[in-house]
Structure formats: C-alpha cells, structure tokens
Design an enzyme around this catalytic site. Structure first.
Site, short mmCIF file in Angstrom:
data_model
loop_
_atom_site.label_atom_id
_atom_site.label_comp_id
_atom_site.label_asym_id
_atom_site.label_seq_id
_atom_site.Cartn_x
_atom_site.Cartn_y
_atom_site.Cartn_z
N SER A 238 -1.12 9.02 -15.91
CA SER A 238 0.01 9.92 -16.15
C SER A 238 -0.42 11.39 -16.11
O SER A 238 -0.79 11.90 -15.07
CB SER A 238 0.66 9.55 -17.49
N ASP B 100 -5.63 18.09 -4.69
CA ASP B 100 -4.74 18.43 -3.56
C ASP B 100 -4.79 19.90 -3.19
O ASP B 100 -4.49 20.27 -2.05
CB ASP B 100 -3.30 18.03 -3.89
N LYS C 45 -0.20 5.78 -12.64
CA LYS C 45 1.12 5.90 -13.28
C LYS C 45 1.77 7.20 -12.81
O LYS C 45 1.38 8.28 -13.25
CB LYS C 45 1.01 5.89 -14.80
#
Length: 538
Positions: A302, A313, A327
């Site tokens: 999460s 990224d 998740k």
C-alpha cells in the site's frame, strides 16, 4: 327412505359447502400471504431489508435482528475485494489505534518471559514514569486481578492497562531488592505510538531510517529524522520499508515530496465514482539533493508501494530487496451510527508511469489472495529472481528508459534473496524455543542497574564486548536440553551473537537505537544498499 338417509342427504351438501367455504378462506389467506410476500420482495433495492423484516416477523422463534445483521454484513463484504472489510464497534478502537498514532494507557513497554510481565522501559514523561515505575519491575497484580504466574493472556493484560484518558488503574509490582509489593495508582494518559522506529548514521554521510507504518504523524517523525541526520552530515539516505504494510496515503505522499523537484507526479487515484486525482510534488522538499535507496520486501504494501513506486518511476533512487506485496487499492472508512465502520475500496492508485501494481484477485476469494506470499516461497521466488514471472502486457518505461511492470507489486531494481546464512540445526532449535528472547530478557533483568546507565550506542558496544554472551547463552541453552553439535555453533555464531546483543540493546534506554545497529552486520539487504550508495559518486 330412512331417517338416516334423509339426514345424510341434508347434511352432505352442508358439509360440502362448508368445506368449500373453508377452502376458499384458506386459499384467500394463502393468496393474501403470497401477495404480502410478493409486495415484501418486490423491490430489489430493498431486498436485504425486506428479508430481515420477514425473518423478524414470521420466523418460528424469536431472533435478535442486530445479531443477524452483524453476521450478515461480513458475509457481504467477503464477496468484494480482499481489502473491503466490516469493523464491528467493539474492534474499531484497536483497529484505528496503530494508525491514529496514539492510545490511552499507562506508558510502559513490557515483555512476558516465564509468564511474568516485566517492564522494559517507561515512556519518558508518561504516566508510569511520573509515579515511579521503573524498568525491571514485575507487574504482579492489576487492580484486584493477579496476572503473574497464572498464564494470563497478553491481550487481557493490555485491556486492563489501557482505558479512557483520566481514569485510574492500580498496579502492584515486585521490585528486585524490595520485600513487599509496591502499589502504584496511575492516571491513564495519551501515549504516542511511533512509526519511525529508528534513524541513525550507518556510516559517514549515509543515514538509515526505518519506518514501520504510515500513521497520522509519520511524516512529522520522518521530517524530524531527516533533519537530525542532515545535522550529522547525511548526504545519502536508506529508507527501510520492509514489513511496512501501509497506512495513510497522504503521509506517503508527503515523504516522497521530500525527494522530488517541483511539479513531479507522485501518484494518482481513480475509481468508478472517483474522478482521477493527480498528486504532485511542490518545492518544499528538504532531501532533493540526497541520494536515496528504498528497501522493500514481500510485506511492504500500500503506502510503502506508493513511496517505492514514485521513487522508481521518477528515476529518483534505487529500490532494493524482494518484490512487494501488490496492494494498489484505496480504502475509505465510513463510520456507522453504532460505532462500527466499513472500509470500502473506492479507487485504485497508479504509479507515475501509469501502472497499477495491484496483484490479481477474485471477488470473494480472500483466502487464495492471501496465500500468494506462501506460494512465492513454494515457487522459489524468495531465493531466485528467475522464478518471478512478470506480466509483459503491463510493461512501462520510466523517463530515463528503465522498464518497469505492473500487475503484481513493485519489483526492486536490485534483487536480494532471502538470507539463510547461519540458519543451521542449532539455530533452528534455539529459534523454535525462543531461547534468544528468553535469555536476553533474563540477562537484562539481572543487569538492569548497569544497562539503565547506557545512553549511547558506543557505551553499549563497549559494555557487551566483555560479557562473554555466547558462553553464557550456551550454558542457558543446555538447561533446556539444547546443545550445538559439530560445526553448528561456528555456522550460526555471527547470527546468534548479533541477535543476543540486539535484544539486550533494546532492553536499555536506547530502545530500538540499541537494536538495529547490531542487526546491521547480518542484514544482507542493508549491506547491499550501502554497497550501492558507495558505487555511486558523491
């Protein structure tokens, strides 16, 4: 014609007519009930409530509607995704506690070796410290209930020590050197729950910050840790999110913001009833020039994956460890009038490249979903990167051209397999019987006076160096019938020695700052992180 025949001829039509009338009445009643039931179940939108009403009104025995509702709601939620849950009113406080960042209690840390509650530390300035409770005290009685030596459940002890702020609890403790039990009446107060376990310099210029969860005040704790380490000369930072199952999304976003330049996408969320919401960095980050490494494992989930995904990224740092949990669902908690709550999945979150890292699931199949981690062990993923199958259809590219994948957790840039070095037959026996934990608890109790004077890690290392801990531990194990054989001790020496010192360190005023520095030399993932930071310039 006889009298009997005449009587029969008269009565028969009457009986037939009566039967017909009764039949019609029964038919009308049944039809009326059918109409009633038909009306009862005519509205699909109110079907569940209609069924509840029907059971309550017509069921053969009296039944408690509330009880039926409490059992029905979890079944409904179980047919959604694995993270949508119903929280009963009696559980809501304990469920929210870890994320609220505080609870009301007496302010002690304790363990229970040999079925006795031993106070490890008191919270500085907390209720217990204020009245004179000391580390090493054994809690024998809470109010009028004896809890020592009777196998009293730990959750029952917690319930008795905690309570509403301002309420009182009396604890009777046994203190070494004092013949009589000492009674303390303690007024419960708010006790903070920290989420940044430790922040210290691993070596010059390299800081280490361990975050155990994303609670309400995690960003503030993290910001304080960053500032402290910057003042100690930190230029590179290792953020350890291993075992961190997540928490508040906004706290993760604030932490990532510390490392990114202005107007950089951190994460976005989107759901059927929730339009896309983009969350960007601003210009307030204090660690924009620091090199960063993030550590993850199969329990990082999460909010932890938001941090790792944003750093990866945006080509901002290196992710090291093992594939994260996966998740990528966002829950919203809705409170109900009776104090219970629903945590309902309302959106998915996406990393800056647009990937959802939510692993696959089937509606209503939570058991299979949570077996995924066990399956990773079975399939060899924890030890071999080649066992990990990426979904090539969910392939994304970072601004610098690095390939990343969606559909099942964050894959680290550098994979470090599960470390089994030192796990031999002797260590397994020691682990199974919790002998390291029991020994260090007894040792700390017997050396409480000396340990309580230790306030710096250097002091602790110097003190433990001359204690022959391993020799004492081997003799302790022998009393439980556990002996090292052949080369077992040599094989496990470093692993056991580090854990002995770490657990004793945690029993000093240093707490976790006395634990992690001893674990560092046997932590293969952390060592890989330090090596990676050395490889880079700066």
């Amino acid at each position: 014609m006889s009298y009997d025949n005449k009587k029969r001829d008269i009565l028969l039509p009457i009986l037939i007519a009566s039967a017909l009338i009764v039949g019609v009445l029964i038919g009308l009643q049944l039809r009326e009930n059918d109409i009633k039931r038909s009306r009862l179940f005519s509205s699909k939108s109110d079907k569940l409530n209609a069924i509840m009403n029907y059971i309550e009104e017509e069921y053969v025995d009296t039944i408690a509607r509330d009880s039926l509702v409490e059992k029905t709601i979890p079944l409904m939620m179980a047919n959604l995704d694995p993270h949508s849950v119903y929280i009963p009113a009696k559980e809501i406080e304990s469920v929210n506690e870890s994320l609220d960042g505080e609870f009301s209690g007496i302010g002690v840390e304790f363990n229970m070796p040999n079925d006795t509650v031993v106070v490890l530390n008191t919270v500085p300035g907390g209720p217990s410290e204020r009245v004179g409770v000391k580390s090493g005290d054994r809690i024998v009685r809470i109010n009028d209930t004896t809890i020592a030596g009777v196998k009293f459940p730990q959750d029952g002890i917690m319930k008795r020590l905690r309570g509403k702020t301002g309420t009182k609890v009396t604890v009777s403790v046994k203190r070494r050197g004092v013949a009589q039990l000492i009674k303390f009446t303690i007024v419960r107060d708010i006790i903070p729950v920290k989420s940044v376990d430790v922040a210290y310099m691993v070596e010059p210029k390299v800081g280490y910050i361990k975050i155990s969860k994303f609670a309400r005040d995690t960003y503030k704790e993290f910001s304080d840790a960053i500032n402290k380490l910057h003042n100690q000369g930190m230029k590179k930072v290792i953020i350890d999110l291993r075992g961190n199952t997540g928490g508040y999304l906004d706290q993760a976003v604030e932490i990532v913001n510390e490392f990114l330049p202005e107007n950089t996408l951190i994460v976005y969320t989107q759901g059927k009833a929730r339009p896309r919401q983009n969350l960007y960095s601003d210009s307030r980050g204090s660690a924009k020039n620091d090199e960063v490494v993030v550590l993850i494992d199969e329990e990082s989930a999460s909010a932890s994956e938001i941090v790792a995904g944003a750093i990866q990224d945006n080509d901002r740092g290196t992710i090291i460890g093992r594939r994260s949990f996966g998740k990528g669902l966002v829950q919203e908690q809705a409170s109900l009038t009776d104090g219970s709550a629903l945590r309902l999945t309302v959106a998915r979150y996406y990393t800056p490249t647009g990937r959802s890292i939510q692993k696959p699931y089937k509606l209503g199949d939570g058991a299979d979903y949570y077996m995924d981690i066990s399956n990773r062990y079975i399939h060899g993923e924890m030890n071999n990167i080649d066992s990990i199958k990426q979904n090539t259809k969910l392939r994304y590219k970072t601004p610098k051209g690095k390939i990343v994948y969606g559909g099942g957790g964050i894959m680290p840039d550098i994979f470090v397999p599960l470390d089994t070095v030192g796990v031999g037959k002797f260590y397994k026996k020691v682990y199974e019987q919790s002998l390291i934990f029991k020994f260090t608890a007894d040792y700390s109790d017997n050396h409480r006076q000396e340990l309580n004077k230790i306030t710096k890690i250097g002091q602790l290392k110097q003190y433990l160096t001359g204690q022959n801990l391993m020799g004492q531990f081997i003799r302790y194990c022998a009393k439980s019938g556990v002996y090292p054989e052949g080369r077992d001790l040599k094989h496990s020496y470093k692993l056991i020695d580090a854990q002995l010192k770490a657990f004793i360190g945690r029993n000093t005023p240093l707490n976790d700052e006395g634990f992690y520095p001893f674990i560092e030399p046997i932590d293969s993932v952390l060592k890989q992180a330090v090596a990676e930071l050395h490889r880079k310039k700066g």
